[in-house]
Design a protein around this motif. Structure first.
Motif, PDB file in Angstrom:
ATOM      1  N   ASN A   5      10.927   6.021 -11.370  1.00  0.00           N
ATOM      2  CA  ASN A   5       9.979   4.970 -11.717  1.00  0.00           C
ATOM      3  C   ASN A   5       8.732   5.187 -10.863  1.00  0.00           C
ATOM      4  OD1 ASN A   5       8.576   2.715 -12.325  1.00  0.00           O
ATOM      5  ND2 ASN A   5      10.239   1.283 -11.896  1.00  0.00           N
ATOM      6  N   MET A   6       7.652   5.506 -11.492  1.00  0.00           N
ATOM      7  CA  MET A   6       6.403   5.809 -10.783  1.00  0.00           C
ATOM      8  C   MET A   6       5.867   4.588 -10.053  1.00  0.00           C
ATOM      9  SD  MET A   6       5.738   8.881 -10.917  1.00  0.00           S
ATOM     10  CE  MET A   6       4.048   9.227 -10.633  1.00  0.00           C
ATOM     11  N   GLU A   7       6.037   3.458 -10.615  1.00  0.00           N
ATOM     12  CA  GLU A   7       5.527   2.240  -9.990  1.00  0.00           C
ATOM     13  C   GLU A   7       6.263   1.970  -8.676  1.00  0.00           C
ATOM     14  OE1 GLU A   7       5.427  -2.117 -11.594  1.00  0.00           O
ATOM     15  OE2 GLU A   7       4.423  -0.765 -13.022  1.00  0.00           O
ATOM     16  N   ASP A   8       7.593   2.124  -8.695  1.00  0.00           N
ATOM     17  CA  ASP A   8       8.370   1.931  -7.462  1.00  0.00           C
ATOM     18  C   ASP A   8       8.001   2.987  -6.422  1.00  0.00           C
ATOM     19  OD1 ASP A   8       9.677  -0.236  -8.469  1.00  0.00           O
ATOM     20  OD2 ASP A   8      11.491   0.896  -9.052  1.00  0.00           O
ATOM     21  N   LEU A   9       7.849   4.185  -6.880  1.00  0.00           N
ATOM     22  CA  LEU A   9       7.478   5.270  -5.983  1.00  0.00           C
ATOM     23  C   LEU A   9       6.098   5.018  -5.364  1.00  0.00           C
ATOM     24  CD1 LEU A   9       8.294   8.001  -4.828  1.00  0.00           C
ATOM     25  CD2 LEU A   9       7.232   9.071  -6.810  1.00  0.00           C
ATOM     26  N   THR A  10       5.157   4.554  -6.153  1.00  0.00           N
ATOM     27  CA  THR A  10       3.816   4.247  -5.669  1.00  0.00           C
ATOM     28  C   THR A  10       3.859   3.122  -4.655  1.00  0.00           C
ATOM     29  OG1 THR A  10       2.903   4.923  -7.796  1.00  0.00           O
ATOM     30  CG2 THR A  10       1.480   3.603  -6.382  1.00  0.00           C
ATOM     31  N   LYS A  11       4.650   2.106  -4.926  1.00  0.00           N
ATOM     32  CA  LYS A  11       4.784   0.984  -3.981  1.00  0.00           C
ATOM     33  C   LYS A  11       5.359   1.459  -2.661  1.00  0.00           C
ATOM     34  CE  LYS A  11       5.427  -3.050  -6.964  1.00  0.00           C
ATOM     35  NZ  LYS A  11       6.380  -4.063  -7.395  1.00  0.00           N
ATOM     36  N   LYS A  12       6.409   2.254  -2.742  1.00  0.00           N
ATOM     37  CA  LYS A  12       7.034   2.745  -1.506  1.00  0.00           C
ATOM     38  C   LYS A  12       6.061   3.594  -0.696  1.00  0.00           C
ATOM     39  CE  LYS A  12      11.827   2.712  -2.999  1.00  0.00           C
ATOM     40  NZ  LYS A  12      13.007   3.517  -3.322  1.00  0.00           N
ATOM     41  N   LEU A  13       5.348   4.466  -1.386  1.00  0.00           N
ATOM     42  CA  LEU A  13       4.375   5.309  -0.695  1.00  0.00           C
ATOM     43  C   LEU A  13       3.253   4.467  -0.087  1.00  0.00           C
ATOM     44  CD1 LEU A  13       3.997   8.414  -3.033  1.00  0.00           C
ATOM     45  CD2 LEU A  13       4.994   8.349  -0.741  1.00  0.00           C
ATOM     46  N   SER A  14       2.836   3.491  -0.828  1.00  0.00           N
ATOM     47  CA  SER A  14       1.778   2.600  -0.322  1.00  0.00           C
ATOM     48  C   SER A  14       2.253   1.832   0.903  1.00  0.00           C
ATOM     49  CB  SER A  14       1.360   1.638  -1.433  1.00  0.00           C
ATOM     50  OG  SER A  14       0.425   0.723  -0.943  1.00  0.00           O
ATOM     51  N   MET A  15       3.474   1.346   0.884  1.00  0.00           N
ATOM     52  CA  MET A  15       4.026   0.610   2.032  1.00  0.00           C
ATOM     53  C   MET A  15       4.163   1.533   3.245  1.00  0.00           C
ATOM     54  SD  MET A  15       6.831  -1.818   0.128  1.00  0.00           S
ATOM     55  CE  MET A  15       7.730  -2.113   1.597  1.00  0.00           C
ATOM     56  N   LYS A  16       4.642   2.732   3.014  1.00  0.00           N
ATOM     57  CA  LYS A  16       4.787   3.679   4.119  1.00  0.00           C
ATOM     58  C   LYS A  16       3.414   4.060   4.683  1.00  0.00           C
ATOM     59  CE  LYS A  16       9.263   5.567   3.013  1.00  0.00           C
ATOM     60  NZ  LYS A  16      10.078   6.732   2.788  1.00  0.00           N
ATOM     61  N   LYS A  17       2.442   4.246   3.798  1.00  0.00           N
ATOM     62  CA  LYS A  17       1.087   4.572   4.238  1.00  0.00           C
ATOM     63  C   LYS A  17       0.518   3.428   5.081  1.00  0.00           C
ATOM     64  CE  LYS A  17      -3.546   5.308   2.532  1.00  0.00           C
ATOM     65  NZ  LYS A  17      -4.407   5.248   1.380  1.00  0.00           N
ATOM     66  N   THR A  18       0.701   2.202   4.613  1.00  0.00           N
ATOM     67  CA  THR A  18       0.210   1.029   5.341  1.00  0.00           C
ATOM     68  C   THR A  18       0.882   0.930   6.708  1.00  0.00           C
ATOM     69  OG1 THR A  18      -0.133  -0.125   3.256  1.00  0.00           O
ATOM     70  CG2 THR A  18      -0.081  -1.485   5.255  1.00  0.00           C
ATOM     71  N   PHE A  19       2.198   1.137   6.725  1.00  0.00           N
ATOM     72  CA  PHE A  19       2.934   1.097   7.998  1.00  0.00           C
ATOM     73  C   PHE A  19       2.418   2.174   8.950  1.00  0.00           C
ATOM     74  CE2 PHE A  19       6.437   2.678  10.621  1.00  0.00           C
ATOM     75  CZ  PHE A  19       6.719   1.524  11.330  1.00  0.00           C
ATOM     76  N   PHE A  20       2.230   3.379   8.460  1.00  0.00           N
ATOM     77  CA  PHE A  20       1.749   4.479   9.281  1.00  0.00           C
ATOM     78  C   PHE A  20       0.343   4.199   9.815  1.00  0.00           C
ATOM     79  CE2 PHE A  20      -0.354   8.659   9.669  1.00  0.00           C
ATOM     80  CZ  PHE A  20       0.441   9.189  10.679  1.00  0.00           C
ATOM     81  N   VAL A  21      -0.544   3.722   8.960  1.00  0.00           N
ATOM     82  CA  VAL A  21      -1.916   3.416   9.368  1.00  0.00           C
ATOM     83  C   VAL A  21      -1.899   2.310  10.421  1.00  0.00           C
ATOM     84  CG1 VAL A  21      -4.102   2.398   8.584  1.00  0.00           C
ATOM     85  CG2 VAL A  21      -3.022   4.237   7.257  1.00  0.00           C
ATOM     86  N   THR A  22      -1.064   1.298  10.237  1.00  0.00           N
ATOM     87  CA  THR A  22      -0.954   0.198  11.216  1.00  0.00           C
ATOM     88  C   THR A  22      -0.472   0.730  12.560  1.00  0.00           C
ATOM     89  OG1 THR A  22      -0.421  -1.337   9.431  1.00  0.00           O
ATOM     90  CG2 THR A  22       0.089  -2.055  11.685  1.00  0.00           C
ATOM     91  N   GLN A  23       0.498   1.600  12.523  1.00  0.00           N
ATOM     92  CA  GLN A  23       1.013   2.188  13.768  1.00  0.00           C
ATOM     93  C   GLN A  23      -0.074   3.020  14.459  1.00  0.00           C
ATOM     94  OE1 GLN A  23       3.951   1.747  15.320  1.00  0.00           O
ATOM     95  NE2 GLN A  23       4.324   0.162  13.791  1.00  0.00           N
ATOM     96  N   LEU A  24      -0.814   3.796  13.687  1.00  0.00           N
ATOM     97  CA  LEU A  24      -1.890   4.607  14.271  1.00  0.00           C
ATOM     98  C   LEU A  24      -2.982   3.731  14.871  1.00  0.00           C
ATOM     99  CD1 LEU A  24      -2.504   7.632  11.864  1.00  0.00           C
ATOM    100  CD2 LEU A  24      -1.828   7.696  14.260  1.00  0.00           C
ATOM    101  N   GLU A  25      -3.363   2.688  14.150  1.00  0.00           N
ATOM    102  CA  GLU A  25      -4.387   1.779  14.665  1.00  0.00           C
ATOM    103  C   GLU A  25      -3.929   1.118  15.952  1.00  0.00           C
ATOM    104  OE1 GLU A  25      -5.205  -0.865  11.423  1.00  0.00           O
ATOM    105  OE2 GLU A  25      -6.663   0.511  10.529  1.00  0.00           O
TER     106      GLU A  25
END
Length: 164
Positions: A5-25
């Motif tokens: 499911n592309m939508e689920d995959l996109t959500k997961k990637l987006s959440m991981k990206k947000t988490f990673f960016v938050t950690q870096l910041e």
């Protein structure tokens, strides 16, 4: 093969990206705070070292003046001793033993005063060397502080460019 499911995959990637960016910041924010604190402490230390350097420079100048004055006094005393020795030789040839004894006593007094001046100059030379060492250490610390400040500016620039 399972259906992705592309939508689920996109959500997961987006959440991981947000988490990673938050950690870096968060990481960069803590690094910036730490460097800012270090910079502040170096600036305070630098101000203290500058003030101490100024004081030590003033002390060194005074010691040099004192040394020069004492050297001049010693030269004058040496000239006086030389004249007295010449007079002593002259008086030995033509005068009584009493006059010779007076000149010998005066000569001895002058020699002892010159000796004390020489010791005082030697002590002042030692103090002068110590002051020069302090001034040199202050200059080295000031140079190190400037180097650290430049390094911190480079880290700040890298951090800002990473944020962009």
């Amino acid at each position: 093969m399972p259906k992705i499911n592309m939508e689920d995959l996109t959500k997961k990637l987006s959440m991981k990206k947000t988490f990673f960016v938050t950690q870096l910041e968060s990481f960069f924010s803590s690094m910036s705070t730490e460097f800012t604190q270090k910079l502040s402490s170096y600036e305070i230390e630098n101000r203290v070292l500058k003030q101490e350097n100024i004081k030590l420079s003033y002390d060194v100048e005074n010691l040099v003046k004192i040394k020069n004055k004492l050297s001049s006094d010693i030269e004058k005393k040496d000239l006086k001793i030389k004249k007295l020795q010449e007079e002593l030789l002259y008086v030995k040839e033509i005068s009584t033993d009493q006059r010779n004894l007076e000149l010998i006593r005066e000569n001895n007094k002058l020699k002892s005063s010159v000796s004390s001046y020489e010791k005082e100059i030697e002590n002042l030379n030692q103090k002068l060397k110590t002051m020069q060492n302090f001034a040199s250490k202050g200059a080295n610390a000031y140079s190190q502080s400037i180097l650290n400040k430049k390094n911190e500016e480079i880290v700040r620039e890298i951090t800002q460019s990473l944020k962009k």
